[in-house]
Design a protein around this motif. Sequence first.
Motif, short mmCIF file in Angstrom:
data_model
loop_
_atom_site.label_atom_id
_atom_site.label_comp_id
_atom_site.label_asym_id
_atom_site.label_seq_id
_atom_site.Cartn_x
_atom_site.Cartn_y
_atom_site.Cartn_z
N VAL A 14 0.83 -1.21 0.00
CA VAL A 14 0.00 0.00 0.00
C VAL A 14 0.86 1.26 0.00
O VAL A 14 0.67 2.17 -0.80
N MET A 15 1.82 1.31 0.92
CA MET A 15 2.65 2.50 1.05
C MET A 15 3.59 2.66 -0.15
O MET A 15 4.02 3.77 -0.47
N GLY A 16 3.87 1.54 -0.84
CA GLY A 16 4.81 1.57 -1.94
C GLY A 16 4.23 2.03 -3.26
O GLY A 16 4.96 2.51 -4.13
N ILE A 17 2.90 1.91 -3.44
CA ILE A 17 2.34 2.23 -4.75
C ILE A 17 1.20 3.25 -4.73
O ILE A 17 0.90 3.85 -5.77
N CYS A 18 0.57 3.46 -3.57
CA CYS A 18 -0.61 4.35 -3.54
C CYS A 18 -0.21 5.81 -3.42
O CYS A 18 0.71 6.17 -2.69
N GLU A 19 -0.93 6.65 -4.14
CA GLU A 19 -0.73 8.10 -4.06
C GLU A 19 -1.37 8.67 -2.79
O GLU A 19 -0.79 9.51 -2.12
N LYS A 20 -2.58 8.21 -2.54
CA LYS A 20 -3.29 8.63 -1.33
C LYS A 20 -4.01 7.43 -0.74
O LYS A 20 -4.30 6.46 -1.43
N ILE A 21 -4.30 7.55 0.56
CA ILE A 21 -4.89 6.43 1.29
C ILE A 21 -6.03 6.95 2.17
O ILE A 21 -5.88 7.97 2.85
N ALA A 22 -7.14 6.23 2.13
CA ALA A 22 -8.25 6.50 3.05
C ALA A 22 -8.26 5.40 4.10
O ALA A 22 -8.14 4.22 3.77
N VAL A 23 -8.39 5.79 5.35
CA VAL A 23 -8.40 4.82 6.45
C VAL A 23 -9.81 4.75 7.01
O VAL A 23 -10.37 5.75 7.47
N LEU A 24 -10.39 3.55 6.97
CA LEU A 24 -11.72 3.33 7.53
C LEU A 24 -11.61 2.73 8.92
O LEU A 24 -10.75 1.89 9.18
N ASN A 25 -12.49 3.17 9.80
CA ASN A 25 -12.57 2.58 11.14
C ASN A 25 -14.02 2.64 11.58
O ASN A 25 -14.63 3.72 11.61
N PHE A 26 -14.61 1.48 11.87
CA PHE A 26 -16.02 1.38 12.24
C PHE A 26 -16.92 2.07 11.22
O PHE A 26 -17.88 2.76 11.56
N GLY A 27 -16.59 1.88 9.92
CA GLY A 27 -17.45 2.36 8.85
C GLY A 27 -17.32 3.82 8.50
O GLY A 27 -18.02 4.30 7.60
N THR A 28 -16.45 4.55 9.17
CA THR A 28 -16.28 5.97 8.87
C THR A 28 -14.82 6.24 8.49
O THR A 28 -13.91 5.50 8.88
N VAL A 29 -14.60 7.31 7.75
CA VAL A 29 -13.25 7.67 7.34
C VAL A 29 -12.53 8.33 8.51
O VAL A 29 -12.90 9.40 8.96
N LEU A 30 -11.50 7.66 8.99
CA LEU A 30 -10.71 8.17 10.10
C LEU A 30 -9.68 9.18 9.63
O LEU A 30 -9.40 10.18 10.31
N ALA A 31 -9.10 8.94 8.44
CA ALA A 31 -8.08 9.85 7.91
C ALA A 31 -7.95 9.63 6.41
O ALA A 31 -8.28 8.57 5.88
N PHE A 32 -7.45 10.67 5.73
CA PHE A 32 -7.20 10.60 4.29
C PHE A 32 -5.98 11.44 3.98
O PHE A 32 -5.87 12.58 4.45
N GLY A 33 -5.04 10.87 3.22
CA GLY A 33 -3.85 11.63 2.89
C GLY A 33 -2.83 10.81 2.15
O GLY A 33 -3.10 9.68 1.72
N THR A 34 -1.64 11.36 2.01
CA THR A 34 -0.54 10.66 1.35
C THR A 34 -0.05 9.54 2.26
O THR A 34 -0.34 9.53 3.47
N PRO A 35 0.72 8.58 1.73
CA PRO A 35 1.26 7.52 2.59
C PRO A 35 2.03 8.07 3.79
O PRO A 35 1.88 7.56 4.91
N ASP A 36 2.85 9.10 3.59
CA ASP A 36 3.60 9.67 4.72
C ASP A 36 2.68 10.28 5.75
O ASP A 36 2.89 10.13 6.97
N GLU A 37 1.63 10.97 5.30
CA GLU A 37 0.67 11.58 6.23
C GLU A 37 -0.06 10.50 7.03
O GLU A 37 -0.30 10.65 8.23
N ILE A 38 -0.41 9.41 6.35
CA ILE A 38 -1.16 8.34 7.02
C ILE A 38 -0.30 7.62 8.06
O ILE A 38 -0.73 7.40 9.19
N LYS A 39 0.93 7.27 7.70
CA LYS A 39 1.74 6.50 8.65
C LYS A 39 2.21 7.34 9.82
O LYS A 39 2.63 6.79 10.84
N ASN A 40 2.12 8.68 9.71
CA ASN A 40 2.49 9.56 10.82
C ASN A 40 1.29 10.14 11.55
O ASN A 40 1.46 10.97 12.44
N ASN A 41 0.10 9.71 11.16
CA ASN A 41 -1.12 10.20 11.81
C ASN A 41 -1.33 9.42 13.11
O ASN A 41 -1.52 8.21 13.10
N PRO A 42 -1.32 10.09 14.27
CA PRO A 42 -1.43 9.37 15.55
C PRO A 42 -2.74 8.61 15.71
O PRO A 42 -2.76 7.53 16.34
N ASP A 43 -3.84 9.13 15.15
CA ASP A 43 -5.12 8.43 15.25
C ASP A 43 -5.08 7.12 14.46
O ASP A 43 -5.62 6.10 14.89
#
Length: 254
Positions: free
Chosen positions: A215-244
């Motif tokens: 995922v981190m190697g090929i995706c431009e942006k990533i949406a993170v789902l948790n309990f059916g809602t979007v917890l975060a959306f951003g670039t791979p670097d933004e996602i892996k550094n997002n504390p939530d």
Amino acid sequence: MSLLKAEGLGIQFGGLKAVDEFNFEMDKDQLYGLIGPNGAGKTTVFNLLTGVYKPTSGQILFDGKSLLKMTPTQITQLGIARTFQNIRLFKKMSVIDNVKVGLHHSQNYSLLSSILHLPSYFKGEEAMQEMAMSLLRVFDLEKYADVKAGNLPYGKQRKLEIARALATAPKLLLLDEPAAGMNPIETEELMETIKIVREKFSIAILLIEHDMKLVMGICEKIAVLNFGTVLAFGTPDEIKNNPDVVAAYLGNEE
């Protein structure tokens, strides 16, 4: 105009909200990831986008058209194709015949031509054979054309499923955990395959996957789902550094 846009998308099974207020947007030729813990609603989103489920709230627009009243077949014809976590090939059919299944929509010979084996039928079949072989070459599967799909190694079955999906000439390809069950070498090959598909076919790809290296190697942006809602959306670097995200999901990954 966005290729795909989901606004306030939700579905409820009984008292359970499997997806709630899902907002998502992607343009042509983009490669996005959709990740989250098991049960977060990722595959449910795919089922909503492909018409398997009908949402209880929200809107889905694809190429400016609403998908809400369309059947899965109509949605495929509009330009959305998908693969599945559990491979769904016609395993007793040959590799090339699996691809040709996806190509039948492109042929315009009549049922009568098929029954009577008129010249238009043979011309259409020859064209399908050529197109199918061309797709198999992209995935280095042409030498297995006459092999039963079920006899292919697991990694090659995954490639075949993607080839069959591409046979429908999609504008958007949904990949549901394509690396599931693969060993590290097969996963590396899959990563290269997805890159080739994107470059050669110029289509958008939305990927569900638990393999974070992929995922981190090929995706431009990533949406993170948790309990059916979007917890975060951003670039791979933004996602892996997002504390939530780290707390809810990535912190549990090896």
